[in-house]
Design a protein around this motif. Structure first.
Motif, mmCIF file in Angstrom:
data_model
loop_
_atom_site.group_PDB
_atom_site.id
_atom_site.type_symbol
_atom_site.label_atom_id
_atom_site.label_comp_id
_atom_site.label_asym_id
_atom_site.label_seq_id
_atom_site.Cartn_x
_atom_site.Cartn_y
_atom_site.Cartn_z
ATOM 1 N N MET A 1 0.849 -1.164 0.000
ATOM 2 C CA MET A 1 0.000 0.000 0.000
ATOM 3 C C MET A 1 0.899 1.232 0.000
ATOM 4 O O MET A 1 1.851 1.313 0.752
ATOM 5 N N LYS A 2 0.573 2.162 -0.861
ATOM 6 C CA LYS A 2 1.353 3.378 -0.940
ATOM 7 C C LYS A 2 0.458 4.561 -0.605
ATOM 8 O O LYS A 2 -0.586 4.753 -1.219
ATOM 9 N N LEU A 3 0.886 5.328 0.369
ATOM 10 C CA LEU A 3 0.154 6.529 0.742
ATOM 11 C C LEU A 3 0.865 7.739 0.152
ATOM 12 O O LEU A 3 2.085 7.739 0.002
ATOM 13 N N GLY A 4 0.103 8.769 -0.144
ATOM 14 C CA GLY A 4 0.691 9.981 -0.689
ATOM 15 C C GLY A 4 1.565 10.697 0.333
ATOM 16 O O GLY A 4 1.441 10.504 1.542
ATOM 17 N N GLU A 5 2.458 11.538 -0.186
ATOM 18 C CA GLU A 5 3.356 12.305 0.681
ATOM 19 C C GLU A 5 2.590 13.228 1.618
ATOM 20 O O GLU A 5 3.092 13.609 2.669
ATOM 21 N N GLY A 6 1.383 13.580 1.244
ATOM 22 C CA GLY A 6 0.573 14.454 2.086
ATOM 23 C C GLY A 6 0.253 13.845 3.437
ATOM 24 O O GLY A 6 0.076 14.561 4.416
ATOM 25 N N VAL A 7 0.208 12.511 3.498
ATOM 26 C CA VAL A 7 -0.058 11.845 4.780
ATOM 27 C C VAL A 7 1.095 12.104 5.741
ATOM 28 O O VAL A 7 0.882 12.473 6.903
ATOM 29 N N GLU A 8 2.319 11.930 5.259
ATOM 30 C CA GLU A 8 3.484 12.170 6.122
ATOM 31 C C GLU A 8 3.510 13.616 6.607
ATOM 32 O O GLU A 8 3.667 13.879 7.803
ATOM 33 N N SER A 10 1.084 15.725 6.816
ATOM 34 C CA SER A 10 -0.066 15.996 7.685
ATOM 35 C C SER A 10 0.147 15.467 9.100
ATOM 36 O O SER A 10 -0.184 16.148 10.077
ATOM 37 N N ILE A 11 0.704 14.268 9.206
ATOM 38 C CA ILE A 11 0.962 13.710 10.543
ATOM 39 C C ILE A 11 2.024 14.536 11.255
ATOM 40 O O ILE A 11 1.889 14.846 12.452
ATOM 41 N N THR A 48 -7.695 20.409 4.268
ATOM 42 C CA THR A 48 -8.404 19.131 4.283
ATOM 43 C C THR A 48 -8.550 18.626 5.717
ATOM 44 O O THR A 48 -9.617 18.155 6.114
ATOM 45 N N LEU A 49 -7.488 18.745 6.501
ATOM 46 C CA LEU A 49 -7.541 18.332 7.910
ATOM 47 C C LEU A 49 -8.514 19.206 8.698
ATOM 48 O O LEU A 49 -9.187 18.729 9.613
ATOM 49 N N THR A 50 -8.608 20.466 8.334
ATOM 50 C CA THR A 50 -9.553 21.368 8.984
ATOM 51 C C THR A 50 -10.984 20.960 8.641
ATOM 52 O O THR A 50 -11.842 20.874 9.528
ATOM 53 N N SER A 51 -11.238 20.682 7.379
ATOM 54 C CA SER A 51 -12.579 20.248 6.959
ATOM 55 C C SER A 51 -12.987 18.951 7.642
ATOM 56 O O SER A 51 -14.166 18.739 7.924
ATOM 57 N N ALA A 52 -12.013 18.088 7.919
ATOM 58 C CA ALA A 52 -12.289 16.802 8.561
ATOM 59 C C ALA A 52 -12.411 16.919 10.082
ATOM 60 O O ALA A 52 -12.700 15.931 10.760
ATOM 61 N N GLY A 53 -12.184 18.104 10.634
ATOM 62 C CA GLY A 53 -12.310 18.289 12.079
ATOM 63 C C GLY A 53 -11.102 17.847 12.873
ATOM 64 O O GLY A 53 -11.162 17.731 14.093
ATOM 65 N N VAL A 54 -9.979 17.632 12.207
ATOM 66 C CA VAL A 54 -8.742 17.274 12.913
ATOM 67 C C VAL A 54 -8.047 18.549 13.385
ATOM 68 O O VAL A 54 -7.532 18.613 14.498
ATOM 69 N N ILE A 79 -6.260 11.053 10.430
ATOM 70 C CA ILE A 79 -5.438 11.867 9.532
ATOM 71 C C ILE A 79 -5.361 11.229 8.147
ATOM 72 O O ILE A 79 -5.533 11.909 7.135
ATOM 73 N N VAL A 80 -5.113 9.925 8.105
ATOM 74 C CA VAL A 80 -5.016 9.234 6.815
ATOM 75 C C VAL A 80 -6.322 9.358 6.031
ATOM 76 O O VAL A 80 -6.313 9.663 4.836
ATOM 77 N N LEU A 81 -7.442 9.143 6.691
ATOM 78 C CA LEU A 81 -8.735 9.239 6.002
ATOM 79 C C LEU A 81 -9.018 10.666 5.529
ATOM 80 O O LEU A 81 -9.600 10.862 4.463
ATOM 81 N N ALA A 82 -8.605 11.649 6.313
ATOM 82 C CA ALA A 82 -8.804 13.039 5.910
ATOM 83 C C ALA A 82 -8.019 13.347 4.632
ATOM 84 O O ALA A 82 -8.531 13.994 3.722
ATOM 85 N N VAL A 83 -6.790 12.858 4.562
ATOM 86 C CA VAL A 83 -5.924 13.172 3.423
ATOM 87 C C VAL A 83 -6.207 12.279 2.221
ATOM 88 O O VAL A 83 -6.298 12.753 1.091
#
Length: 172
Positions: A1-8, A10-11, A48-54, A79-83
């Protein structure tokens, strides 16, 4: 599974925001500087994290971002689901029902075994991320990282945080 750089990114930003004092914020530009990423790229993920309530975004000269809830109530899955979005990483296209060897639909009454296995793995992966809390990531960094890295990170946050004049409660 490959996650986008935005996940890193964002965390890391969420972890950095866990270190701000009280109601303080950090600007997106400061976090982009801290991690050497493009401000416009990072702002897309922070929004995106703001819209997701994180995260919570505050406008104005002392505005910026802060956690929308305590770090112990934010999971890596949040965080992953938000991104990345809520869709499973694997999406079965039922290719077994195409091509020159396809059979009538009645031959495919059982679910595709590949899809079943992939969704089972996805469920385990998401369950593992759901139990990993942002507060644990931050505590692990503070306990296990080189003291110079911890000091540099804390100094960066202290130097760039924006204190708020409002006395409104931080978490709802």
């Amino acid at each position: 599974m490959k996650l986008g750089e935005g996940v890193e990114a964002s965390i890391h930003c969420a972890a950095m925001l866990a270190g701000v004092e009280g109601d303080a914020t950090l600007s997106g530009a400061a976090m982009a500087e801290a991690f050497g990423v493009s401000p416009s790229y990072l702002l897309k993920h922070l929004n995106t994290l703001t819209s997701a309530g994180v995260l919570e975004s505050l406008p104005g000269p002392a505005g910026g971002y802060r956690l929308a809830r305590p770090a112990e109530r934010i999971s890596l899955l949040d965080i992953v689901l938000a991104v990345e979005g809520a869709q499973p990483a694997f999406r079965c296209g039922e290719i077994r029902q195409r091509g020159p060897v396809k059979l009538p639909a009645s031959a495919y009454m059982k679910p595709c075994g590949i899809n079943v296995a992939m969704l089972k793995a996805e469920k385990a992966y998401r369950a593992a991320l759901a139990v990993e809390k942002l507060s644990d990531i931050v505590a692990g960094f503070q306990n296990d990282a080189d003291p110079r890295a911890v000091a540099a990170s804390c100094a960066f946050v202290a130097r760039h945080q924006r204190l708020q004049k409002s006395s409104s409660p931080r978490y709802k």
